[in-house]
Scaffold this active site. Structure first.
Site, short mmCIF file in Angstrom:
data_model
loop_
_atom_site.label_atom_id
_atom_site.label_comp_id
_atom_site.label_asym_id
_atom_site.label_seq_id
_atom_site.Cartn_x
_atom_site.Cartn_y
_atom_site.Cartn_z
N ASP A 11 8.82 0.11 -5.54
CA ASP A 11 8.35 -1.07 -4.82
C ASP A 11 9.40 -1.41 -3.76
O ASP A 11 10.57 -0.99 -3.86
CB ASP A 11 8.18 -2.22 -5.81
CG ASP A 11 7.93 -3.55 -5.13
OD1 ASP A 11 7.01 -3.62 -4.30
OD2 ASP A 11 8.66 -4.51 -5.43
N MET A 12 9.03 -2.17 -2.76
CA MET A 12 9.97 -2.50 -1.68
C MET A 12 10.52 -3.91 -1.78
O MET A 12 11.68 -4.11 -2.12
CB MET A 12 9.30 -2.25 -0.33
CG MET A 12 9.02 -0.76 -0.08
SD MET A 12 8.27 -0.42 1.52
CE MET A 12 9.55 -1.01 2.64
N SER A 197 7.00 -7.43 -9.50
CA SER A 197 5.90 -8.40 -9.46
C SER A 197 4.67 -7.86 -10.17
O SER A 197 4.63 -6.72 -10.59
CB SER A 197 5.57 -8.76 -8.01
OG SER A 197 6.66 -9.42 -7.39
N ASN A 199 1.93 -6.93 -8.98
CA ASN A 199 1.31 -5.76 -8.37
C ASN A 199 2.02 -4.46 -8.74
O ASN A 199 1.57 -3.37 -8.38
CB ASN A 199 1.17 -5.91 -6.83
CG ASN A 199 2.50 -5.99 -6.11
OD1 ASN A 199 3.55 -6.13 -6.72
ND2 ASN A 199 2.45 -5.93 -4.79
#
Length: 245
Positions: A11-12, A197, A199
């Protein structure tokens, strides 16, 4: 010992990137070491390709990447493999909900991002990927969530405790990583998925090793196999040192 992990799905925001939206030198150095060991490094983000790719370019990535929470999978940078569009009627309905709740909202079309300040007519004529809501009013966010769940056909996650991100049902980072594994000839058991998170939750649960950042939301930390340091403390570098070297 031969390393069992062949794909590092990152993830970023809140994960790869510091609070200043940069990749720290230490994290960058360890990512290069992982690449030198033959590990594929894949960005797996809610961002659009245009917003994500400068960081992939900075890291010298040539591998597949996952954007818009899995609505797009790229075989290689600029080489689109798969795109999952959202029914414009759903976008229209979500826009109505956002206006009624008077919250900040945005939506990704194939071409660009629209938001509350730049919304346009002609919703039905466009190709849509994702819709998002942001409000710090917990009651309003709960009402929005209930309405979204009633609509059906949606994958509802978040990228911060104050937002809701909506993709077509079944479209998430886990599905995106499975597609990438197919492209690379890998199994999900060979994947390390890292995020902070909701997501990221499906990916963290589906990967061979699911890692939550130290700054991750509580439910994500509870679901992970390992909790690393925060995004401002080189948590990804720690993961690479511990599980790849």
């Amino acid at each position: 010992m031969k390393n069992r992990f062949k794909l590092l799905a990152l993830d970023m925001d809140g994960t790869l990137l510091t609070s200043e939206q940069t990749i720290s030198p230490d994290t960058s150095r360890w990512i290069q070491k992982a690449k030198d060991q033959g590990v594929h490094v894949c960005l797996s983000t809610g961002r659009s390709f245009g917003s994500a790719w400068p960081y992939g370019d900075e890291l010298g990535l040539t591998t597949p990447l996952i954007t818009v929470n899995g609505s797009e999978v790229w075989r290689a940078p600029h080489d689109l493999y798969q795109r999952s569009l959202m029914d414009p009627a759903l976008i229209s309905d979500m826009h109505d909900i956002a206006v009624k709740e008077d919250c900040w909202y945005w939506a990704y079309s194939v071409d660009r991002v629209y938001n509350k300040d730049s919304w346009i007519g002609g919703i039905m004529d466009m190709e849509w990927l994702k819709f998002g809501f942001h409000t710090e009013d917990d009651d309003a966010r709960h009402r929005i969530l209930m309405k979204l769940q009633d609509m059906g056909g949606l994958e509802i996650t978040n990228s911060s405790p104050h937002n809701l991100e909506v993709n077509p049902q079944g479209i998430n980072k886990a599905a995106g990583i499975r597609t990438v594994c197919g492209l690379l000839g890998l199994e999900m058991s060979e994947v390390i998925a890292v995020g902070d998170s909701m997501n990221d939750l499906a990916a963290i649960e589906a990967a061979g090793l699911g890692v939550a950042m130290g700054n991750a939301q509580q439910v994500v930390r509870e679901s992970a196999d390992f909790v690393t340091a925060s995004n401002d403390e080189d948590g990804i570098a720690e993961v690479i040192r511990k599980f790849i070297f």
